[in-house]
Scaffold this motif. Structure first.
Motif, PDB file in Angstrom:
ATOM      1  N   ILE A 113       0.177  28.196  53.235  1.00  0.00           N
ATOM      2  CA  ILE A 113      -1.142  28.482  53.649  1.00  0.00           C
ATOM      3  C   ILE A 113      -1.283  29.664  54.650  1.00  0.00           C
ATOM      4  O   ILE A 113      -2.159  30.440  54.423  1.00  0.00           O
ATOM      5  CB  ILE A 113      -1.967  27.059  54.006  1.00  0.00           C
ATOM      6  CG1 ILE A 113      -2.289  26.244  52.636  1.00  0.00           C
ATOM      7  CG2 ILE A 113      -3.166  27.547  54.694  1.00  0.00           C
ATOM      8  CD1 ILE A 113      -2.664  24.865  52.980  1.00  0.00           C
ATOM      9  N   LEU A 114      -0.398  29.455  55.667  1.00  0.00           N
ATOM     10  CA  LEU A 114      -0.352  30.474  57.007  1.00  0.00           C
ATOM     11  C   LEU A 114      -0.119  31.927  56.414  1.00  0.00           C
ATOM     12  O   LEU A 114      -0.593  32.685  56.932  1.00  0.00           O
ATOM     13  CB  LEU A 114       0.440  29.738  58.174  1.00  0.00           C
ATOM     14  CG  LEU A 114      -0.268  28.779  58.729  1.00  0.00           C
ATOM     15  CD1 LEU A 114       0.705  27.946  59.834  1.00  0.00           C
ATOM     16  CD2 LEU A 114      -1.581  29.081  59.405  1.00  0.00           C
ATOM     17  N   LEU A 115       0.962  31.707  55.420  1.00  0.00           N
ATOM     18  CA  LEU A 115       1.344  33.244  54.876  1.00  0.00           C
ATOM     19  C   LEU A 115       0.393  33.559  54.180  1.00  0.00           C
ATOM     20  O   LEU A 115       0.148  34.933  54.197  1.00  0.00           O
ATOM     21  CB  LEU A 115       2.473  32.944  54.000  1.00  0.00           C
ATOM     22  CG  LEU A 115       4.056  32.515  54.660  1.00  0.00           C
ATOM     23  CD1 LEU A 115       5.065  32.608  53.517  1.00  0.00           C
ATOM     24  CD2 LEU A 115       4.425  33.864  55.450  1.00  0.00           C
ATOM     25  N   GLY A 116      -0.340  33.194  53.304  1.00  0.00           N
ATOM     26  CA  GLY A 116      -1.660  33.625  52.534  1.00  0.00           C
ATOM     27  C   GLY A 116      -2.638  34.128  53.752  1.00  0.00           C
ATOM     28  O   GLY A 116      -3.212  35.160  53.425  1.00  0.00           O
ATOM     29  N   TYR A 117      -3.172  33.228  54.551  1.00  0.00           N
ATOM     30  CA  TYR A 117      -3.883  33.654  55.689  1.00  0.00           C
ATOM     31  C   TYR A 117      -3.381  35.023  56.438  1.00  0.00           C
ATOM     32  O   TYR A 117      -4.109  35.926  56.397  1.00  0.00           O
ATOM     33  CB  TYR A 117      -4.035  32.642  56.729  1.00  0.00           C
ATOM     34  CG  TYR A 117      -5.019  32.950  57.741  1.00  0.00           C
ATOM     35  CD1 TYR A 117      -6.501  32.867  57.504  1.00  0.00           C
ATOM     36  CD2 TYR A 117      -4.691  33.088  59.149  1.00  0.00           C
ATOM     37  CE1 TYR A 117      -7.363  33.183  58.438  1.00  0.00           C
ATOM     38  CE2 TYR A 117      -5.824  33.398  59.998  1.00  0.00           C
ATOM     39  CZ  TYR A 117      -7.079  33.266  59.674  1.00  0.00           C
ATOM     40  OH  TYR A 117      -8.035  33.763  60.560  1.00  0.00           O
ATOM     41  N   ALA A 118      -2.102  35.251  56.722  1.00  0.00           N
ATOM     42  CA  ALA A 118      -1.598  36.117  57.460  1.00  0.00           C
ATOM     43  C   ALA A 118      -1.815  37.485  56.478  1.00  0.00           C
ATOM     44  O   ALA A 118      -2.149  38.499  57.066  1.00  0.00           O
ATOM     45  CB  ALA A 118      -0.291  35.824  58.107  1.00  0.00           C
ATOM     46  N   TYR A 119      -1.453  37.530  55.102  1.00  0.00           N
ATOM     47  CA  TYR A 119      -1.625  38.252  54.277  1.00  0.00           C
ATOM     48  C   TYR A 119      -2.807  38.769  54.096  1.00  0.00           C
ATOM     49  O   TYR A 119      -3.077  40.129  54.251  1.00  0.00           O
ATOM     50  CB  TYR A 119      -0.954  37.932  52.922  1.00  0.00           C
ATOM     51  CG  TYR A 119      -1.198  38.999  51.922  1.00  0.00           C
ATOM     52  CD1 TYR A 119      -0.253  40.031  51.971  1.00  0.00           C
ATOM     53  CD2 TYR A 119      -2.314  38.793  50.888  1.00  0.00           C
ATOM     54  CE1 TYR A 119      -0.188  40.945  50.839  1.00  0.00           C
ATOM     55  CE2 TYR A 119      -2.145  40.098  50.060  1.00  0.00           C
ATOM     56  CZ  TYR A 119      -1.292  40.855  49.875  1.00  0.00           C
ATOM     57  OH  TYR A 119      -1.301  41.806  48.856  1.00  0.00           O
ATOM     58  N   ALA A 120      -3.847  37.915  54.036  1.00  0.00           N
ATOM     59  CA  ALA A 120      -5.384  38.331  54.094  1.00  0.00           C
ATOM     60  C   ALA A 120      -5.635  39.202  55.132  1.00  0.00           C
ATOM     61  O   ALA A 120      -6.457  39.941  55.045  1.00  0.00           O
ATOM     62  CB  ALA A 120      -6.194  37.333  53.713  1.00  0.00           C
ATOM     63  N   TRP A 121      -5.324  38.562  56.453  1.00  0.00           N
ATOM     64  CA  TRP A 121      -5.557  39.078  57.616  1.00  0.00           C
ATOM     65  C   TRP A 121      -5.248  40.671  57.682  1.00  0.00           C
ATOM     66  O   TRP A 121      -5.881  41.607  58.214  1.00  0.00           O
ATOM     67  CB  TRP A 121      -5.237  38.253  58.819  1.00  0.00           C
ATOM     68  CG  TRP A 121      -5.704  38.655  60.088  1.00  0.00           C
ATOM     69  CD1 TRP A 121      -6.418  39.778  60.402  1.00  0.00           C
ATOM     70  CD2 TRP A 121      -5.698  37.993  61.105  1.00  0.00           C
ATOM     71  NE1 TRP A 121      -6.565  39.633  61.904  1.00  0.00           N
ATOM     72  CE2 TRP A 121      -6.323  38.629  62.222  1.00  0.00           C
ATOM     73  CE3 TRP A 121      -4.994  36.725  61.501  1.00  0.00           C
ATOM     74  CZ2 TRP A 121      -6.338  38.022  63.674  1.00  0.00           C
ATOM     75  CZ3 TRP A 121      -4.940  36.202  63.132  1.00  0.00           C
ATOM     76  CH2 TRP A 121      -5.736  36.878  63.813  1.00  0.00           C
ATOM     77  N   LEU A 122      -3.755  40.634  57.495  1.00  0.00           N
ATOM     78  CA  LEU A 122      -3.203  41.923  57.456  1.00  0.00           C
ATOM     79  C   LEU A 122      -3.755  43.301  56.568  1.00  0.00           C
ATOM     80  O   LEU A 122      -3.708  44.248  56.663  1.00  0.00           O
ATOM     81  CB  LEU A 122      -1.599  42.030  57.366  1.00  0.00           C
ATOM     82  CG  LEU A 122      -0.978  41.212  58.460  1.00  0.00           C
ATOM     83  CD1 LEU A 122       0.492  40.784  58.288  1.00  0.00           C
ATOM     84  CD2 LEU A 122      -0.939  42.086  59.906  1.00  0.00           C
ATOM     85  N   LYS A 123      -4.270  42.552  55.458  1.00  0.00           N
ATOM     86  CA  LYS A 123      -4.725  43.576  54.404  1.00  0.00           C
ATOM     87  C   LYS A 123      -6.218  43.826  54.822  1.00  0.00           C
ATOM     88  O   LYS A 123      -6.683  44.660  54.215  1.00  0.00           O
ATOM     89  CB  LYS A 123      -4.586  42.707  53.089  1.00  0.00           C
ATOM     90  CG  LYS A 123      -3.184  42.795  52.261  1.00  0.00           C
ATOM     91  CD  LYS A 123      -3.086  44.139  51.913  1.00  0.00           C
ATOM     92  CE  LYS A 123      -1.770  44.365  51.102  1.00  0.00           C
ATOM     93  NZ  LYS A 123      -1.501  45.785  50.634  1.00  0.00           N
ATOM     94  N   GLY A 124      -6.589  43.368  55.886  1.00  0.00           N
ATOM     95  CA  GLY A 124      -8.131  43.544  56.304  1.00  0.00           C
ATOM     96  C   GLY A 124      -9.271  42.854  55.624  1.00  0.00           C
ATOM     97  O   GLY A 124     -10.290  43.165  55.475  1.00  0.00           O
ATOM     98  N   ALA A 125      -8.660  41.849  54.646  1.00  0.00           N
ATOM     99  CA  ALA A 125      -9.710  41.226  53.941  1.00  0.00           C
ATOM    100  C   ALA A 125     -10.779  40.181  54.963  1.00  0.00           C
ATOM    101  O   ALA A 125     -12.142  39.926  54.243  1.00  0.00           O
ATOM    102  CB  ALA A 125      -9.161  40.216  52.897  1.00  0.00           C
TER     103      ALA A 125
END
Length: 130
Positions: A113-125
């Protein structure tokens, strides 16, 4: 075993219930139509949002980011719901001897879950700047 008479009686009670509900619903709608005042004007037909007068058209397009943030919220919210049954049953897992295994599994789940959150954050979503 259920006899045909019992089976028909069960359906009869359901049918009676549906008939009564339909009659009551239609009666209340008709009663509301007959009693309520009918004074239409142009102010009653405008869109209303939180006491703020409408600005612009009601059918304008929204940025795709609104939908992305809504989907991410639902996604992370649903994943967080899986934590509650696990937390409630964790004591039973410990008593059974599976406590460490289940704890490691939940740690992996939270990590994903944290990986998905970090990915969304880094992509600017999650940025609100449009």
């Amino acid at each position: 075993m259920m006899s045909l008479e019992d089976f028909n009686l069960a359906y009869l009670s359901t049918a009676i219930f549906l008939i009564v509900v339909t009659i009551v619903g239609m009666t209340l709608l008709l009663l509301g139509f007959l009693i309520r005042p009918n004074k239409p004007n142009s102010r009653k037909t405008i869109p209303y949002e939180s006491g703020v007068p409408p600005v612009g058209r009601a059918r304008e397009r929204y940025s795709i980011r609104f939908y992305i943030i809504a989907m991410l919220f639902v996604l992370f919210d649903i994943e967080a719901v899986f934590l509650y049954p696990w937390a409630i049953n964790f004591d039973g897992f410990v008593r059974r001897g599976d406590g460490l295994f289940v704890l490691i599994e939940m740690g992996i789940f939270i990590f994903v879950i944290l990986l998905g959150y970090a990915y969304a954050w880094l992509k600017g979503a999650l940025d609100w700047v449009f």
